[in-house]
Every structure is written in structure tokens, then in C-alpha cells.
Design a protein around this motif. Structure first.
Motif, mmCIF file in Angstrom:
data_model
loop_
_atom_site.group_PDB
_atom_site.id
_atom_site.type_symbol
_atom_site.label_atom_id
_atom_site.label_comp_id
_atom_site.label_asym_id
_atom_site.label_seq_id
_atom_site.Cartn_x
_atom_site.Cartn_y
_atom_site.Cartn_z
ATOM 1 N N LEU A 1 37.104 47.257 43.762
ATOM 2 C CA LEU A 1 36.493 46.901 45.034
ATOM 3 C C LEU A 1 35.922 45.492 45.008
ATOM 4 C CD1 LEU A 1 34.709 50.221 46.060
ATOM 5 C CD2 LEU A 1 36.751 49.186 47.053
ATOM 6 N N ILE A 2 35.412 45.102 43.847
ATOM 7 C CA ILE A 2 34.876 43.750 43.750
ATOM 8 C C ILE A 2 35.976 42.722 43.968
ATOM 9 C CG2 ILE A 2 33.861 42.073 42.146
ATOM 10 C CD1 ILE A 2 32.184 44.428 41.041
ATOM 11 N N GLN A 3 37.150 42.967 43.374
ATOM 12 C CA GLN A 3 38.252 42.021 43.549
ATOM 13 C C GLN A 3 38.748 42.009 44.996
ATOM 14 O OE1 GLN A 3 42.048 42.619 41.549
ATOM 15 N NE2 GLN A 3 42.097 40.432 41.080
ATOM 16 N N VAL A 4 38.713 43.142 45.665
ATOM 17 C CA VAL A 4 39.116 43.196 47.077
ATOM 18 C C VAL A 4 38.190 42.309 47.903
ATOM 19 C CG1 VAL A 4 39.274 44.675 49.117
ATOM 20 C CG2 VAL A 4 40.215 45.454 46.939
ATOM 21 N N GLY A 5 36.885 42.407 47.639
ATOM 22 C CA GLY A 5 35.922 41.564 48.349
ATOM 23 C C GLY A 5 36.122 40.096 48.044
ATOM 24 N N GLU A 6 36.354 39.781 46.765
ATOM 25 C CA GLU A 6 36.586 38.388 46.380
ATOM 26 C C GLU A 6 37.847 37.848 47.042
ATOM 27 O OE1 GLU A 6 36.944 35.619 42.378
ATOM 28 O OE2 GLU A 6 37.081 37.793 42.168
ATOM 29 N N ARG A 7 38.884 38.680 47.083
ATOM 30 C CA ARG A 7 40.145 38.267 47.723
ATOM 31 C C ARG A 7 39.922 37.979 49.208
ATOM 32 N NH1 ARG A 7 43.405 42.665 46.792
ATOM 33 N NH2 ARG A 7 43.858 41.861 44.739
ATOM 34 N N ALA A 8 39.212 38.860 49.888
ATOM 35 C CA ALA A 8 38.968 38.673 51.319
ATOM 36 C C ALA A 8 38.150 37.411 51.579
ATOM 37 C CB ALA A 8 38.265 39.899 51.896
ATOM 38 N N TYR A 9 37.096 37.220 50.789
ATOM 39 C CA TYR A 9 36.226 36.057 50.964
ATOM 40 C C TYR A 9 36.984 34.764 50.682
ATOM 41 C CZ TYR A 9 31.723 33.567 50.853
ATOM 42 O OH TYR A 9 30.678 32.722 51.097
ATOM 43 N N THR A 10 37.820 34.771 49.637
ATOM 44 C CA THR A 10 38.582 33.587 49.281
ATOM 45 C C THR A 10 39.661 33.295 50.315
ATOM 46 O OG1 THR A 10 38.089 33.887 46.946
ATOM 47 C CG2 THR A 10 40.017 32.551 47.466
ATOM 48 N N MET A 11 40.285 34.335 50.850
ATOM 49 C CA MET A 11 41.280 34.120 51.907
ATOM 50 C C MET A 11 40.629 33.553 53.166
ATOM 51 S SD MET A 11 43.834 37.373 51.451
ATOM 52 C CE MET A 11 44.834 36.919 52.868
ATOM 53 N N ALA A 12 39.440 34.035 53.485
ATOM 54 C CA ALA A 12 38.714 33.490 54.641
ATOM 55 C C ALA A 12 38.384 32.016 54.388
ATOM 56 C CB ALA A 12 37.447 34.292 54.903
ATOM 57 N N ARG A 13 38.027 31.719 53.155
ATOM 58 C CA ARG A 13 37.712 30.341 52.787
ATOM 59 C C ARG A 13 38.945 29.452 52.927
ATOM 60 N NH1 ARG A 13 32.717 27.941 51.892
ATOM 61 N NH2 ARG A 13 33.224 25.949 51.030
ATOM 62 N N ALA A 14 40.099 29.953 52.508
ATOM 63 C CA ALA A 14 41.353 29.202 52.635
ATOM 64 C C ALA A 14 41.686 28.952 54.106
ATOM 65 C CB ALA A 14 42.492 29.945 51.940
ATOM 66 N N PHE A 15 41.489 29.974 54.942
ATOM 67 C CA PHE A 15 41.730 29.824 56.374
ATOM 68 C C PHE A 15 40.826 28.734 56.941
ATOM 69 C CE2 PHE A 15 40.380 30.761 60.694
ATOM 70 C CZ PHE A 15 41.585 30.801 61.361
ATOM 71 N N ASN A 16 39.539 28.788 56.589
ATOM 72 C CA ASN A 16 38.599 27.788 57.100
ATOM 73 C C ASN A 16 38.975 26.385 56.645
ATOM 74 O OD1 ASN A 16 37.111 29.659 58.498
ATOM 75 N ND2 ASN A 16 35.539 29.862 56.938
ATOM 76 N N LEU B 1 44.239 36.109 42.351
ATOM 77 C CA LEU B 1 43.880 37.183 43.264
ATOM 78 C C LEU B 1 45.103 37.832 43.919
ATOM 79 C CD1 LEU B 1 40.760 35.541 44.950
ATOM 80 C CD2 LEU B 1 40.772 37.419 43.281
ATOM 81 N N GLY B 2 46.284 37.336 43.590
ATOM 82 C CA GLY B 2 47.515 37.916 44.130
ATOM 83 C C GLY B 2 47.841 37.490 45.539
ATOM 84 N N VAL B 3 47.268 36.367 45.973
ATOM 85 C CA VAL B 3 47.536 35.867 47.329
ATOM 86 C C VAL B 3 47.951 34.400 47.290
ATOM 87 C CG1 VAL B 3 46.095 37.542 48.550
ATOM 88 C CG2 VAL B 3 45.055 35.427 47.692
ATOM 89 N N GLY B 4 48.762 34.076 46.296
ATOM 90 C CA GLY B 4 49.228 32.702 46.156
ATOM 91 C C GLY B 4 49.956 32.185 47.389
ATOM 92 N N TRP B 5 50.531 33.072 48.140
ATOM 93 C CA TRP B 5 51.257 32.677 49.358
ATOM 94 C C TRP B 5 50.338 31.993 50.364
ATOM 95 C CZ3 TRP B 5 49.160 35.039 53.596
ATOM 96 C CH2 TRP B 5 48.448 36.198 53.370
ATOM 97 N N VAL B 6 49.040 32.229 50.249
ATOM 98 C CA VAL B 6 48.090 31.610 51.186
ATOM 99 C C VAL B 6 48.097 30.091 51.044
ATOM 100 C CG1 VAL B 6 45.626 31.408 51.736
ATOM 101 C CG2 VAL B 6 46.610 33.647 51.321
#
Length: 87
Positions: free
Chosen positions: A1-16, A79-84
Motif C-alpha cells: 500500500l505504501i508503494q501504491v501511495g508513492e506511485r500515485a503521488y509521484t504520477m501526480a507530480r509528473a503530471f504537474n 515504481l513501474g510507471v516509466g511510461w509516464v
């Protein structure tokens, strides 16, 4: 769950970052730098330099570039979202 939160926060950061937000916009209102007048924290305050040091430390811990605020490519891959990154 911690990694899920980190992934979401980091993806939001990438979007911003993609939309033009920069690390310089990671700020708190000026009133937070004023000295507390009463209560248990009376006469205490946050120094701007301390806030900046904490901001840089958080960026480094999260795998974000402290200058731009954008997540580093290696962190997105981790985090497994390199495509971002768009590569």
C-alpha cells in the motif's frame, strides 16, 4: 500500500511538472515564517532556509529533481510507471 501511495503521488507530480509547475512553487504562505505569538509554540517560527532545506531533502528522498520538481526517470521506472516519462 505504501508503494501504491508513492506511485500515485509521484504520477501526480509528473503530471504537474508536465503542465508547467516547478519546484519553486512548492511554497507555504508567508505567515508560516512569522513568529507564533502565543500557545505552546510561542516565540517559535519556521525559518525560510529551513523550509528550503526540507523541500530539497524531500525531493531527494522521493526521487524528484530538487531544481525542477519533476520525478527522475529512474524513480518512475522503479515504481513501474516509466511510461509516464514519455520515452
Amino acid at each position: 500500500l505504501i508503494q501504491v501511495g508513492e506511485r500515485a503521488y509521484t504520477m501526480a507530480r509528473a503530471f504537474n511538472a508536465r503542465e508547467g509547475f516547478r519546484a519553486s512553487e512548492d511554497a507555504i504562505p508567508d505567515r508560516f515564517f512569522e513568529t507564533f505569538k502565543e500557545g505552546p509554540s510561542a516565540s517559535n517560527r519556521i525559518l525560510p532556509a529551513d523550509f528550503e532545506n526540507a523541500r530539497v531533502t524531500l525531493s531527494e528522498m522521493m526521487g524528484w529533481d530538487p531544481q525542477t520538481g519533476a520525478p527522475e526517470a529512474w524513480k518512475l521506472e522503479e515504481l513501474g510507471v516509466g511510461w509516464v516519462a514519455g520515452d
